[in-house]
Design a protein around this motif. Sequence first.
Motif, mmCIF file in Angstrom:
data_model
loop_
_atom_site.group_PDB
_atom_site.id
_atom_site.type_symbol
_atom_site.label_atom_id
_atom_site.label_comp_id
_atom_site.label_asym_id
_atom_site.label_seq_id
_atom_site.Cartn_x
_atom_site.Cartn_y
_atom_site.Cartn_z
ATOM 1 N N ARG A 28 0.828 -1.215 0.000
ATOM 2 C CA ARG A 28 0.000 0.000 0.000
ATOM 3 C C ARG A 28 0.858 1.258 0.000
ATOM 4 O O ARG A 28 0.644 2.193 0.792
ATOM 5 N N ARG A 29 1.811 1.288 -0.915
ATOM 6 C CA ARG A 29 2.676 2.448 -1.050
ATOM 7 C C ARG A 29 2.006 3.444 -1.987
ATOM 8 O O ARG A 29 1.873 3.201 -3.200
ATOM 9 N N THR A 30 1.572 4.550 -1.447
ATOM 10 C CA THR A 30 0.859 5.553 -2.229
ATOM 11 C C THR A 30 1.765 6.115 -3.319
ATOM 12 O O THR A 30 2.881 6.553 -3.034
ATOM 13 N N PRO A 31 1.320 6.099 -4.558
ATOM 14 C CA PRO A 31 2.156 6.627 -5.648
ATOM 15 C C PRO A 31 2.422 8.116 -5.459
ATOM 16 O O PRO A 31 1.587 8.851 -4.923
ATOM 17 N N PRO A 32 3.578 8.588 -5.901
ATOM 18 C CA PRO A 32 3.848 10.021 -5.793
ATOM 19 C C PRO A 32 2.937 10.827 -6.711
ATOM 20 O O PRO A 32 2.546 10.370 -7.781
ATOM 21 N N GLY A 33 2.580 12.031 -6.279
ATOM 22 C CA GLY A 33 1.771 12.910 -7.113
ATOM 23 C C GLY A 33 2.635 13.708 -8.071
ATOM 24 O O GLY A 33 3.868 13.595 -8.049
ATOM 25 N N PRO A 34 2.042 14.539 -8.895
ATOM 26 C CA PRO A 34 0.584 14.733 -9.012
ATOM 27 C C PRO A 34 -0.078 13.623 -9.806
ATOM 28 O O PRO A 34 0.558 12.943 -10.596
ATOM 29 N N TRP A 35 -1.401 13.453 -9.559
ATOM 30 C CA TRP A 35 -2.192 12.451 -10.265
ATOM 31 C C TRP A 35 -3.179 13.154 -11.184
ATOM 32 O O TRP A 35 -3.935 14.020 -10.763
ATOM 33 N N SER A 36 -3.191 12.764 -12.441
ATOM 34 C CA SER A 36 -4.184 13.281 -13.389
ATOM 35 C C SER A 36 -5.375 12.339 -13.459
ATOM 36 O O SER A 36 -5.210 11.119 -13.378
ATOM 37 N N TRP A 37 -6.555 12.903 -13.621
ATOM 38 C CA TRP A 37 -7.730 12.058 -13.810
ATOM 39 C C TRP A 37 -7.959 11.840 -15.299
ATOM 40 O O TRP A 37 -7.288 12.420 -16.144
ATOM 41 N N SER A 38 -8.920 10.989 -15.615
ATOM 42 C CA SER A 38 -9.154 10.554 -16.992
ATOM 43 C C SER A 38 -10.495 11.053 -17.515
ATOM 44 O O SER A 38 -11.129 11.932 -16.923
#
Length: 290
Positions: free
Chosen positions: A36-46
């Motif tokens: 459960r290692r949270t991915p680094p941001g930023p996160w784009s939505w689709s």
Amino acid sequence: MSYESRATASIIGLAVGDAFGSQFLLPGDHPAILGRRTPPGPWSWSDDTEMACSVYSVLDRYGRIDQDALAASFAGHMDPDRGYGSGVERRLLRLRAGEHWRDVAAQGGGSWGNGGAMRVAPLGAWLADDLGVVIDQAARSAEITHAHPDGIAGAVAVALAAALASTRLELGPAGLLDEVLRHLPAGEVRQRVRLARDLPGDTDVRDAAGRLGNGREVSALDTVPLSLWLAAWHLDAYADALWQAVRVAEDVDTVCAITGGIIAARTGSAAIPADWRAATEPFPGWADVR
């Protein structure tokens, strides 16, 4: 919560789920997911979130689904770089060129994809006080791009789940799915949701995906039942549900968007991890999400 705050929480849950799921190219039990290692941001939505913003915006303006306005919003705001399916992209480009959405949507019997379902949870939360209206308006929102009965049924199922999750807090997992089934039209989607209803919550998520589908086919039938099962058994555990989803879902952003939109309609946006919200791309200004 008021209908507006329910819908706002739902679209935030949808967008964060979409963006979170988009960080995982393939499902599996690899260390990043198991740990459960949270991915680094930023996160784009689709495209899931982009189209949900149109649903939210039209509800905000009209209090209902004005299909012509929604079709225009879908077409006008479509960014092909958001990962639209080829069929939907072609339809929306035809709308931009001046064809009427009814003529485009009906061709070939209509799409049975999961696009109507992926964007509809905020509608269920917004209109939750009248399930008959939820069913009608969810169907109207879907048929612009997904006019096949399965495409419409998938949207109706998700909208019902969000409506019930946000207003019937006494319902447990089986009770919520029972209520969805009670209002869902007959057909293959209903049969698969029935199978989800009968799967215990302690079923291994890999087994559940094997029985219900994991989004590989990008269809409503293959996507909605697993999303509803995950949401129903994690009604107060947003992050847990999404970590389970990324273990198995192949259309991972959409499974996470649907699941997150349903759960957040119940819990409010405070249940979404703060670092996930901070990592997620802001909503576009035109959507006026507030």
